[in-house]
Design a protein around this motif. Sequence first.
Motif, PDB file in Angstrom:
ATOM      1  N   ALA A   1      36.336  75.921  16.578  1.00  0.00           N
ATOM      2  CA  ALA A   1      35.740  74.586  16.965  1.00  0.00           C
ATOM      3  C   ALA A   1      36.815  73.847  17.716  1.00  0.00           C
ATOM      4  CB  ALA A   1      35.230  74.201  15.601  1.00  0.00           C
ATOM      5  N   VAL A   2      37.988  73.820  17.251  1.00  0.00           N
ATOM      6  CA  VAL A   2      39.117  73.092  17.737  1.00  0.00           C
ATOM      7  C   VAL A   2      39.128  73.500  19.448  1.00  0.00           C
ATOM      8  CG1 VAL A   2      41.624  73.007  17.876  1.00  0.00           C
ATOM      9  CG2 VAL A   2      40.303  72.246  15.775  1.00  0.00           C
ATOM     10  N   GLU A   3      39.205  74.837  19.536  1.00  0.00           N
ATOM     11  CA  GLU A   3      39.267  75.344  21.005  1.00  0.00           C
ATOM     12  C   GLU A   3      38.174  74.703  21.689  1.00  0.00           C
ATOM     13  OE1 GLU A   3      40.326  79.047  23.876  1.00  0.00           O
ATOM     14  OE2 GLU A   3      39.934  79.384  21.706  1.00  0.00           O
ATOM     15  N   LYS A   4      36.917  74.572  21.241  1.00  0.00           N
ATOM     16  CA  LYS A   4      35.904  74.048  22.027  1.00  0.00           C
ATOM     17  C   LYS A   4      35.934  72.425  22.276  1.00  0.00           C
ATOM     18  CE  LYS A   4      32.421  77.617  20.586  1.00  0.00           C
ATOM     19  NZ  LYS A   4      31.132  77.911  19.689  1.00  0.00           N
ATOM     20  N   ILE A   5      36.458  71.850  21.158  1.00  0.00           N
ATOM     21  CA  ILE A   5      36.728  70.373  21.386  1.00  0.00           C
ATOM     22  C   ILE A   5      37.705  69.972  22.447  1.00  0.00           C
ATOM     23  CG2 ILE A   5      37.930  68.632  19.956  1.00  0.00           C
ATOM     24  CD1 ILE A   5      36.572  69.573  17.356  1.00  0.00           C
ATOM     25  N   CYS A   6      38.844  70.721  22.603  1.00  0.00           N
ATOM     26  CA  CYS A   6      39.734  70.918  23.705  1.00  0.00           C
ATOM     27  C   CYS A   6      39.088  70.897  24.798  1.00  0.00           C
ATOM     28  CB  CYS A   6      40.903  71.900  23.499  1.00  0.00           C
ATOM     29  SG  CYS A   6      42.063  71.714  21.828  1.00  0.00           S
ATOM     30  N   ILE A   7      38.135  71.866  25.047  1.00  0.00           N
ATOM     31  CA  ILE A   7      37.408  72.102  26.548  1.00  0.00           C
ATOM     32  C   ILE A   7      36.531  70.820  26.804  1.00  0.00           C
ATOM     33  CG2 ILE A   7      35.661  73.227  27.473  1.00  0.00           C
ATOM     34  CD1 ILE A   7      36.708  75.845  25.961  1.00  0.00           C
ATOM     35  N   GLU A   8      35.842  70.235  25.721  1.00  0.00           N
ATOM     36  CA  GLU A   8      35.257  69.080  25.731  1.00  0.00           C
ATOM     37  C   GLU A   8      35.975  67.877  26.075  1.00  0.00           C
ATOM     38  OE1 GLU A   8      33.034  68.682  21.939  1.00  0.00           O
ATOM     39  OE2 GLU A   8      31.414  70.673  22.517  1.00  0.00           O
TER      40      GLU A   8
ATOM     41  N   VAL B   1      38.358  64.477  15.760  1.00  0.00           N
ATOM     42  CA  VAL B   1      37.084  63.981  16.372  1.00  0.00           C
ATOM     43  C   VAL B   1      37.200  62.423  16.240  1.00  0.00           C
ATOM     44  CG1 VAL B   1      34.680  63.958  16.364  1.00  0.00           C
ATOM     45  CG2 VAL B   1      35.697  66.380  16.222  1.00  0.00           C
ATOM     46  N   GLU B   2      37.243  61.952  14.911  1.00  0.00           N
ATOM     47  CA  GLU B   2      37.526  60.704  14.856  1.00  0.00           C
ATOM     48  C   GLU B   2      38.480  59.719  15.928  1.00  0.00           C
ATOM     49  OE1 GLU B   2      36.793  56.872  12.903  1.00  0.00           O
ATOM     50  OE2 GLU B   2      35.899  58.782  12.678  1.00  0.00           O
ATOM     51  N   ASP B   3      39.612  60.414  15.981  1.00  0.00           N
ATOM     52  CA  ASP B   3      40.501  59.816  16.863  1.00  0.00           C
ATOM     53  C   ASP B   3      40.221  59.824  18.370  1.00  0.00           C
ATOM     54  OD1 ASP B   3      43.811  58.916  16.877  1.00  0.00           O
ATOM     55  OD2 ASP B   3      43.369  60.066  18.849  1.00  0.00           O
ATOM     56  N   ARG B   4      39.773  60.983  18.872  1.00  0.00           N
ATOM     57  CA  ARG B   4      39.426  61.153  20.330  1.00  0.00           C
ATOM     58  C   ARG B   4      38.188  60.977  20.967  1.00  0.00           C
ATOM     59  NH1 ARG B   4      43.616  61.086  23.246  1.00  0.00           N
ATOM     60  NH2 ARG B   4      43.839  59.418  21.517  1.00  0.00           N
ATOM     61  N   ILE B   5      37.014  60.939  19.856  1.00  0.00           N
ATOM     62  CA  ILE B   5      35.776  60.657  20.359  1.00  0.00           C
ATOM     63  C   ILE B   5      35.186  59.580  19.577  1.00  0.00           C
ATOM     64  CG2 ILE B   5      33.478  61.688  20.424  1.00  0.00           C
ATOM     65  CD1 ILE B   5      34.800  64.480  20.660  1.00  0.00           C
ATOM     66  N   THR B   6      35.022  59.443  18.342  1.00  0.00           N
ATOM     67  CA  THR B   6      34.370  58.353  17.707  1.00  0.00           C
ATOM     68  C   THR B   6      34.883  56.965  18.007  1.00  0.00           C
ATOM     69  OG1 THR B   6      34.062  59.717  15.635  1.00  0.00           O
ATOM     70  CG2 THR B   6      33.449  57.456  15.424  1.00  0.00           C
TER      71      THR B   6
END
Length: 275
Positions: free
Chosen positions: A167-174, A238-243
């Motif tokens: 999941a973290v690897e996918k978040i990095c790509i996103e 996700v909270e820090d980078r997206i939300t």
Amino acid sequence: MTQAAVPAPSIHLTSFACPHCGAHATQYWYNARVNKYTDENPVPAIFSEERIEAFEARLAAAKEESERTTLEHVIKLARRLQLGEPFLGESSGALYNAPSLANVFVSRCHTCNRLSIWLHDRLLYPPTMTGPAPNGDLSADVMRDYEEARAILDRSPRGAAALLRLAVEKICIELGAGGDNINKRIADLVSKGLPEEVQQALDTVRVIGNEAVHPGQLDLRDDRDTAMALFSLVNFIVEDRITRPRQRSAIYEMIPPGKRKAIEARNAKALDTEQ
């Protein structure tokens, strides 16, 4: 006065905490019926992504309204099936006299309208979830990995850790990270100004998740507490980078356009002065 506890899901109740949305809601009960597949269609219809895309291509080229309507119906059904969740299908006369599937039951939540499936008195679907609930800003792809990790946490902490690493690897790509592996992607984000606390969270999930698959100094076979902590780290990332950026942007958009242009002009002038 203390608040009464919300009843846990039970085959004996018509109101309990929904296994899907968590609301204390009325539950409608159904029995299950079976209908044998025909010789012409002997197996269940499970649509691959390639087959759905082929239907979508046909829809784009279709000119007759009847064909378009049929294809739209098939695509909508296929996409819903692809989610992997049960739902109430269209009834037909053929099913009216179909034999019931004894000891299998379905409940539907009044609040979220989603279905739960039971065998005797045991909840089969959705699987019992442990670990922190996911951040709502997770993408659909990452959300599936996160929820699967929650579903298996008690049975396999190391399996949950491995899924969270994915999941973290996918978040990095996103987040737009470059590189051909998760380590290089995190390094790329760091080069673009990633805060140290987020980098540490990413690397913690990366290393522990990797140890789960290729045991070295850590053995997560029975380490539920460590695996549990990784869920919170994923949510923090996700909270820090997206939300938070999304929330800041939404509030900033409330400023009248004219005043935003004045702010942008001020910033541009400040940059020119620095140069």
